[in-house]
Design an enzyme around this catalytic site. Structure first.
Site, PDB file in Angstrom:
ATOM      1  N   HIS B 131       0.872  -1.177   0.000  1.00  0.00           N
ATOM      2  CA  HIS B 131       0.000   0.000   0.000  1.00  0.00           C
ATOM      3  C   HIS B 131       0.914   1.233   0.000  1.00  0.00           C
ATOM      4  O   HIS B 131       2.003   1.196   0.571  1.00  0.00           O
ATOM      5  CB  HIS B 131      -0.830  -0.052   1.287  1.00  0.00           C
ATOM      6  CG  HIS B 131      -1.904   0.984   1.395  1.00  0.00           C
ATOM      7  ND1 HIS B 131      -1.657   2.267   1.797  1.00  0.00           N
ATOM      8  CD2 HIS B 131      -3.242   0.918   1.184  1.00  0.00           C
ATOM      9  CE1 HIS B 131      -2.799   2.947   1.832  1.00  0.00           C
ATOM     10  NE2 HIS B 131      -3.777   2.156   1.459  1.00  0.00           N
ATOM     11  N   ASP B 208       2.951  -4.680   8.066  1.00  0.00           N
ATOM     12  CA  ASP B 208       1.714  -3.927   7.883  1.00  0.00           C
ATOM     13  C   ASP B 208       0.561  -4.924   7.944  1.00  0.00           C
ATOM     14  O   ASP B 208       0.322  -5.670   6.992  1.00  0.00           O
ATOM     15  CB  ASP B 208       1.756  -3.206   6.531  1.00  0.00           C
ATOM     16  CG  ASP B 208       0.466  -2.451   6.228  1.00  0.00           C
ATOM     17  OD1 ASP B 208      -0.464  -2.502   7.063  1.00  0.00           O
ATOM     18  OD2 ASP B 208       0.395  -1.808   5.172  1.00  0.00           O
ATOM     19  N   GLN B 211      -4.596  -5.223   6.657  1.00  0.00           N
ATOM     20  CA  GLN B 211      -5.601  -6.130   6.098  1.00  0.00           C
ATOM     21  C   GLN B 211      -5.614  -7.474   6.813  1.00  0.00           C
ATOM     22  O   GLN B 211      -6.571  -8.234   6.675  1.00  0.00           O
ATOM     23  CB  GLN B 211      -5.341  -6.356   4.597  1.00  0.00           C
ATOM     24  CG  GLN B 211      -5.506  -5.120   3.733  1.00  0.00           C
ATOM     25  CD  GLN B 211      -6.947  -4.612   3.658  1.00  0.00           C
ATOM     26  OE1 GLN B 211      -7.900  -5.341   3.934  1.00  0.00           O
ATOM     27  NE2 GLN B 211      -7.092  -3.335   3.323  1.00  0.00           N
ATOM     28  N   LYS B 234     -10.675  -0.472  10.086  1.00  0.00           N
ATOM     29  CA  LYS B 234     -10.864  -1.695   9.304  1.00  0.00           C
ATOM     30  C   LYS B 234     -11.205  -2.899  10.195  1.00  0.00           C
ATOM     31  O   LYS B 234     -11.487  -3.973   9.683  1.00  0.00           O
ATOM     32  CB  LYS B 234      -9.607  -2.003   8.478  1.00  0.00           C
ATOM     33  CG  LYS B 234      -9.297  -0.931   7.429  1.00  0.00           C
ATOM     34  CD  LYS B 234      -8.334  -1.423   6.367  1.00  0.00           C
ATOM     35  CE  LYS B 234      -7.524  -0.303   5.788  1.00  0.00           C
ATOM     36  NZ  LYS B 234      -8.026   0.189   4.498  1.00  0.00           N
ATOM     37  N   CYS B 374      -4.657   2.586  -3.730  1.00  0.00           N
ATOM     38  CA  CYS B 374      -3.414   2.974  -3.066  1.00  0.00           C
ATOM     39  C   CYS B 374      -2.333   1.926  -3.268  1.00  0.00           C
ATOM     40  O   CYS B 374      -1.502   1.691  -2.384  1.00  0.00           O
ATOM     41  CB  CYS B 374      -3.624   3.248  -1.581  1.00  0.00           C
ATOM     42  SG  CYS B 374      -4.710   4.635  -1.287  1.00  0.00           S
TER      43      CYS B 374
HETATM   44  C1  LIG Z   1      -2.406  -2.846   3.480  1.00  0.00           C
HETATM   45  C2  LIG Z   1      -2.756  -1.480   3.972  1.00  0.00           C
HETATM   46  N1  LIG Z   1      -1.815  -0.746   4.603  1.00  0.00           N
HETATM   47  C3  LIG Z   1      -2.070   0.473   5.089  1.00  0.00           C
HETATM   48  C4  LIG Z   1      -3.313   1.038   4.974  1.00  0.00           C
HETATM   49  C5  LIG Z   1      -3.506   2.419   5.515  1.00  0.00           C
HETATM   50  O1  LIG Z   1      -4.449   2.481   6.551  1.00  0.00           O
HETATM   51  P1  LIG Z   1      -4.931   3.921   7.016  1.00  0.00           P
HETATM   52  O2  LIG Z   1      -5.489   4.587   5.799  1.00  0.00           O
HETATM   53  O3  LIG Z   1      -5.976   3.692   8.019  1.00  0.00           O
HETATM   54  O4  LIG Z   1      -3.727   4.629   7.536  1.00  0.00           O
HETATM   55  C6  LIG Z   1      -4.340   0.317   4.328  1.00  0.00           C
HETATM   56  C7  LIG Z   1      -5.705   0.850   4.160  1.00  0.00           C
HETATM   57  O5  LIG Z   1      -5.995   1.857   3.561  1.00  0.00           O
HETATM   58  C8  LIG Z   1      -4.046  -0.969   3.822  1.00  0.00           C
HETATM   59  O6  LIG Z   1      -4.983  -1.684   3.196  1.00  0.00           O
END
Ligand SMILES: Cc1ncc(COP(=O)(O)O)c(C=O)c1O
Ligand SMILES: Cc1ncc(COP(=O)(O)O)c(C=O)c1O
Lengths: 148, 419, 419, 148
Positions: B131, B208, B211, B234, B374
């Protein structure tokens, strides 16, 4: 909120007339602890010889609970062996963290039993423990030094 | 009857008030965008309301009764999160504003003087399926410090290409940061295996779990991570809160990130000293009602059971993969067996752009995501600029998947693809 | 009848559900800790609930109906905040997690390459009455870059000592950062005057309006600030959100802070380019429901009227200063005329430690703050380690002040100070 | 959700058969614009001579709305004076930002009136405007260059 269970006469007496106050020589370790939340501070020295707590001296700024607790602690620990002192430390810690459910042992804690009521005021437990934590830290440092 | 589905699915759906919504044209909501953000059960909302209406005060610093109640509720949120991810110590759980801040916290502080400082000659390894929030912070770190950014590529079926792992993870590697579950491809990565390799060269491992945490039982120690992050919104929790878990030793080695508020031990104009973890990394008033809501959220998930949720996701994913195959011209990106993937499925339909797919579905009440999610580099890897993504969660039913598949057939005919 | 009080005070109090609380011993809540965090009106809570129950989705990226509703509600929050502080452009309003993050955003990014970069030989000027959140970030910046931190001292009556302004603000000064209203002393600072001086030498001016925004009508342009920050939870909004307003030119000159999510224009593994403001500084999922709540909060304040709220605060403060003077041994820190101060009043009582004062008051349902209020240097300046602070807000009544004053008399007798 | 008001036949025709596609010489300015939300991209060149839009050429990736909008734009602008083209640009912008409340002027916008329905879909307005914004940017650059 039973205020009187917090502010026992014994606590207020120690607060107004703290025992063993001031910083003295000799000492093997000096520490400075603060309660970041409220800013209460203590500078504390320990003098340990032959496994005995010869002296605990301090300069402290803080509320009635933290000041009285420091005073009571010095009464309890000075003159005891380090092992005994650690046991008393542990007993006091358990009393404080017992949320008011622990029955204090007067034989071990003497005036310290007055703090039983503090355990019911979570925000004040940190006050009561400030100098006890400092003492433990300083003692550990002095023992390390001895070993080195 | 599909095996693995949550037995009380209809009861669970009743917990989520938004699922009663009808949309334009009288269509009921079919929410298949949970990888983007999850819906909230009533208990999370109610817990937040009760906090705001009865227990609101600032934490840590307030000594009055409301302050004690608020602090207790806030710190209970930390305890619940620690239990949810099996953290060895609650103090290792730091609240951030989202997963992105958590990743940036690590990347940003590694630039500064400290035991773990990253500098010229050092390398940071990420992957092509990250991401953006796990790419850009490392680009900023490496650009700013003169270190080098490297990455794992992907295989054609959307898995990490580990064939050159020994060239990538070397004595120069200081950090390996990777996603546990891809938000685009759905791939579940062999985090532990990579972490073990990274530890052999003394690198720290950042995982990370944005998900993963919603879908899999998480055990931070077993994962091999030194730092693991996820985001509140999430995991059926509110926005405005994220979680950074780190091994105490690593967190203690990192210099402070944001300064101010309760992250201090003492402050003089000339110099300050800092509090221990977790407070060292929680400058300013924390997300209080959010932590209370997040606590209720992970409690809710634990109550349903993460194993059961995982099984449900896999069952729905398998069912969806099957259904999608009936749509002519549809290509799924990422692994095709449900067992090795999470519940996000990105796909293309030849001849219709993803936005147009999403638009037609939306006109039937079906919410999916279209775009690059993203994850531009992962899209670029597969030669596409965007895709359509459906993503399920514990409240998703097979009937909703049927609606999606039917909607896709309709989309094709709307755009006269067979004409 | 005290002049300046809000005419419909009882109606306003009904808007705040928590004010119905009774505490231990059956005492009604007397909440005098609003400078720490404010209470929330029902309309803020209800707006958040409605959002979570009916419109929850991620923003910007979602193209479906829920996504459009959520994005519209979120961006409407930005519009409302922009109007609340009279920002020339909504794009200049950036949502952070709190005021502390907003201050750190500026201090942290000034360390990196860019038109405004701070380095060796440069100076940053703050004041001795700052909240830790406006001290520590500048310490970190100057320590890390080799720049020098300087500060305005205080006069005995708790105002900024401007006598050496020409020595402090010089050609070397790159940033002047100061609070508009002190959270400890209550002092309202001559922000515009100092900003004008700073602009003469080409410095940028950062204004911490955390205590000003709740109490005074704010006009960012008239204030002279280049950057102005405040925090949601002190303006009857939720936690988890803060506001950074900056002049477009300044914001465009700052390099990115947190990377990831929607702050990008395009991402390749090798390099990324960034979005324009405000998104450039909003990495990851923003505080969505918090922005919705904050929008309702500033609407609520605007509806009551910031001029009326300011008048109310001044009336209550004057009344409190009078009442406090009846308590033997009590010393107020900071200016003694209500007109030149905000609604936070810190004081000492000879012979009783602030914690003990707060504890006795709490036993009567009166919530005040005791400690250093995240302003250790200001306390040190007055030779005290901590103080008791009462702070009022639009829902505070003269009767609550009476209860405080009576409580303080009681405190003195409880500790037998006259014995 | 009246899908047909969004996807007018004219739009789908332009999408399937875009006019003036491809990048051509000569040109005075080339820009690359993206829609960060979804990743739609356009590379666009303008050729301006004697105050006339001689050519607008492009390479674009995106949805039906953004592709069709680009195609319609080139039909409308090529051959017009820069002033006229700017007026058309402004008219199209107002239509798109009108939330469906603006009545389109067929004399000015020709096929562009088919986008009236897009204005009712806020998420798609950006798609429709992508290449128009790119054209304005590129034209401004080419005029700057001319002056220099
Ligand atoms: C794999 C992953 N990493 C990071 C994020 C970032 O999360 P957030 O937007 O809540 O900071 C997301 C979701 O948008 C994600 O799916
Ligand atoms: C003057 C001032 N600045 C900054 C802050 C920090 O605000 P927050 O804790 O919401 O970041 C506060 C409040 O705590 C404050 O009173």
């Amino acid at each position: 909120m039973d205020l009187d269970s917090l502010y026992q006469e014994i606590i207020l007496d120690h607060y107004k007339h703290p025992h063993h106050a001031g910083l003295r020589d000799p000492f093997e370790a000096e520490v400075h602890h603060v309660n970041p939340t409220c800013g209460d501070e203590v500078t504390l020295r320990v003098h340990v010889a032959d496994g005995v707590v010869e002296d605990v001296s301090y300069d402290a700024l803080g509320c009635s609970i933290s000041q009285a607790s420091t005073s009571v602690m010095t009464d309890l620990l000075i003159g005891k062996s380090v092992d005994e002192a650690m046991t008393i430390h542990q007993t006091f810690l358990e009393l404080m963290q017992g949320k008011g459910q622990v029955e204090p042992d007067e034989d071990v804690l003497e005036d310290g039993i007055a703090f039983a009521g503090v355990a019911k005021f979570p925000a004040r437990v940190k006050c009561a423990l400030l100098s006890w934590m400092a003492w433990k830290d300083a003692t550990a440092q002095s023992l390390d030094k001895e070993k080195a | 009857m599909i095996e693995g589905l949550l037995p009380e699915l209809e009861v669970i759906r009743k917990d989520f008030p938004i699922l009663e919504r009808t949309l334009a044209g009288g269509y009921p909501l079919v929410y298949l965008d949970s990888a983007n953000t999850s819906q909230k059960p009533q208990v999370v909302i109610d817990t937040m309301v009760d906090h705001l209406e009865r227990h609101n005060a600032n934490v840590a610093r307030a000594m009055h009764q409301l302050g004690a109640e608020a602090s207790e509720a806030f710190e209970a949120g930390r305890d619940k999160v620690a239990a949810f991810i099996k953290a060895p110590s609650r103090d290792e759980v730091i609240f951030t504003k989202n997963a992105s801040e958590a990743l940036n916290l690590v990347a940003n502080t590694l630039a500064w003087r400290g035991d773990l400082q990253v500098g010229e000659g050092d390398e940071v390894v990420i992957t092509e399926m990250e991401h953006h929030s796990n790419i850009v912070p490392w680009q900023l770190l490496t650009e700013r410090t003169g270190a080098t950014l490297r990455w794992f590529g992907l295989t054609d079926d959307g898995r990490l290409d580990l064939s050159n792992i020994d060239e990538l993870i070397t004595e120069r590697t200081k950090v390996v940061s990777l996603t546990w579950v891809s938000n685009m491809l759905g791939t579940i990565n062999p985090v532990r295996e990579i972490a073990d390799r990274a530890h052999q060269v003394g690198a720290i491992v950042v995982v990370d779990a944005s998900q993963a945490a919603p879908q899999l039982p998480v055990d931070v120690v077993a994962s091999g991570a030194d730092v693991l992050v996820f985001t509140g919104h999430k995991v059926v929790g509110p926005t405005g809160i994220g979680v950074l878990w780190g091994r105490r030793e690593v967190l203690e080695q990192l210099p402070p990130f944001l300064g101010g508020g309760e992250m201090i031990e003492t402050v003089r104009m000339e110099r300050s000293t800092y509090a221990g973890i977790p407070h060292k990394f929680e400058a300013g008033t924390p997300p209080i009602v959010e932590a209370v809501g997040l606590g209720a959220a992970v409690d809710y998930l634990d109550h349903v059971g993460m194993d059961a949720i995982h099984a449900h996701e896999q069952a729905i994913t398998a069912y969806a993969l099957e259904g999608l195959q009936t749509v002519p011209g549809l290509t799924v990106m990422g692994p095709l067996d449900a067992a090795s993937r999470g519940g996000a499925i990105s796909f293309e339909i030849a001849g219709v752009h993803p936005h147009d797919v999403a638009q037609v579905l939306d006109s039937r009440g079906i919410a999916v995501r279209a775009g690059h999610h993203c994850a531009k580099p992962a899209h670029a890897r597969f030669g596409v600029q965007s895709s359509t993504r459906m993503s399920s969660y514990l409240y998703t039913t097979p009937a909703e998947i049927d609606a999606l598949v039917e909607g896709l057939h309709h989309t094709r005919s709307y755009f006269k693809l067979d004409a």
